[in-house]
Design a protein around this motif. Structure first.
Motif: not given
Length: 334
Positions: A142-154
């Protein structure tokens, strides 16, 4: 507002003298020796009652190790505020590990009949578990707005690729890839994974990292290089001493710099040295690769404080045919 010296002294006061001179994982391992002794003696019988046989134990060990590592990389990460630099590739490194681990697990469990294994996981319960997993993975970054999207996408891409793959990932190769990448990530940002105290790697940290690098590289060589007896003895001796010198130089540089490129270079040199020995010999011990792979699991479980992985490594070591012979054969790779 606060004096830096006071903050550092306060941090130091949180640890006793023993903890400052040796890592926490070392004391955890020492205190767990009686437990590991029981696992080594009776672990095979216990797993046998759970349906583990000599035919499926290797695959189940690999899958369980990757599952535990995936949970560890998601749940055990720290606060991104502790990183020394604001610009870091750590989120992408973690996402890569999550992707590979998800793909590995999915490729091996896609043929499982979950209606028989877990008949109660249907309908709303299955969807609830899926939502919970997605939520936990997203909250891990959650360090940036795209962080959760990155991990969920992975995770999503890993599951998709795993389901659509024509064949299962090689168990040992996939496990070594996840273990090696996770160890490298730990070295990249040790404070993030609570691997060190006050950012200083002790001699024990460095020793375990060097052992993992050398052992992992040796397993890769044993898995991919065939014995041929193709190198003349005099040329082999000269080349072997050259690789020993380069490996020793890498170890010295790694101790001095704690650098990730040097760590990766040590892996490469160890692989080439082991490959040279294997290629030179007419044959190698049948249980050497299995023993070294079990050693990798034990070492990795120790530094990550995952007793399940350490226990699996000990049980795998117990299954090695002619264990003493395999241990003696390790000298030939040095």
């Amino acid at each position: 507002m606060f004096d830096d010296a006071i903050i550092v002294q306060s941090a130091v006061s949180a640890f006793n003298n023993a903890a400052l001179y040796a890592p926490a994982f070392l004391w955890w391992t020492v205190l767990s020796v009686p437990l590991f002794a029981m696992v080594y003696m009776y672990g095979t019988d216990f797993l046998g009652r759970l349906g583990w046989t000599r035919q499926n134990a290797g695959l189940r060990t690999c899958v369980t190790t990757v599952v535990m590592t995936l949970c560890w990389i998601v749940l055990f990460g720290g606060n991104y505020a502790v990183l020394r630099d604001n610009a870091t590739v750590l989120p992408f490194m973690i996402a890569a590990i999550v992707f590979v681990a998800s793909m590995f697990i999915t490729s091996h469990v896609r043929g499982t009949d979950w209606a028989k294994v877990a008949p109660y996981l249907r309908g709303r319960r299955a969807w609830a578990i899926a939502v919970l997993v997605i939520l936990v993975v997203g909250l891990s970054d959650t360090h940036a707005w795209w962080g959760p999207l990155l991990q969920i996408g992975a995770v999503a891409l890993g599951v998709l690729f795993g389901r659509s793959a024509r064949a299962e990932m090689r168990p040992i190769a996939g496990t070594l890839l996840v273990v090696g990448a996770t160890t490298t990530a730990i070295l990249m940002q040790p404070e993030f994974f609570r691997f060190v105290q006050l950012g200083a790697l002790t001699a024990f940290h460095l020793l375990f990292l060097v052992l993992i690098a050398a052992t992992l590289a040796a397993v890769v060589a044993l898995q991919n290089i065939n014995s041929r007896g193709a190198i003349h003895a005099s040329a082999y001796i000269k080349l072997k001493w050259m690789f020993r010198f380069v490996a020793a130089l890498c170890v010295v540089l790694f101790v001095m710099t704690e650098s990730v490129p040097v760590f990766l270079g040590l892996m490469v040199v160890s692989f080439m040295s082991s490959a040279l020995t294997i290629w030179h010999r007419d044959s190698v011990h049948a249980g050497l690769a299995e023993f070294l792979f079990a050693t990798v699991l034990v070492l990795f479980g120790v530094i990550t404080v995952m007793p399940v992985v350490t226990a699996l490594g000990l049980v795998a070591m117990r299954r090695v045919p002619d264990l003493r012979g395999a241990m003696r054969a390790v000298r030939g790779l040095l």
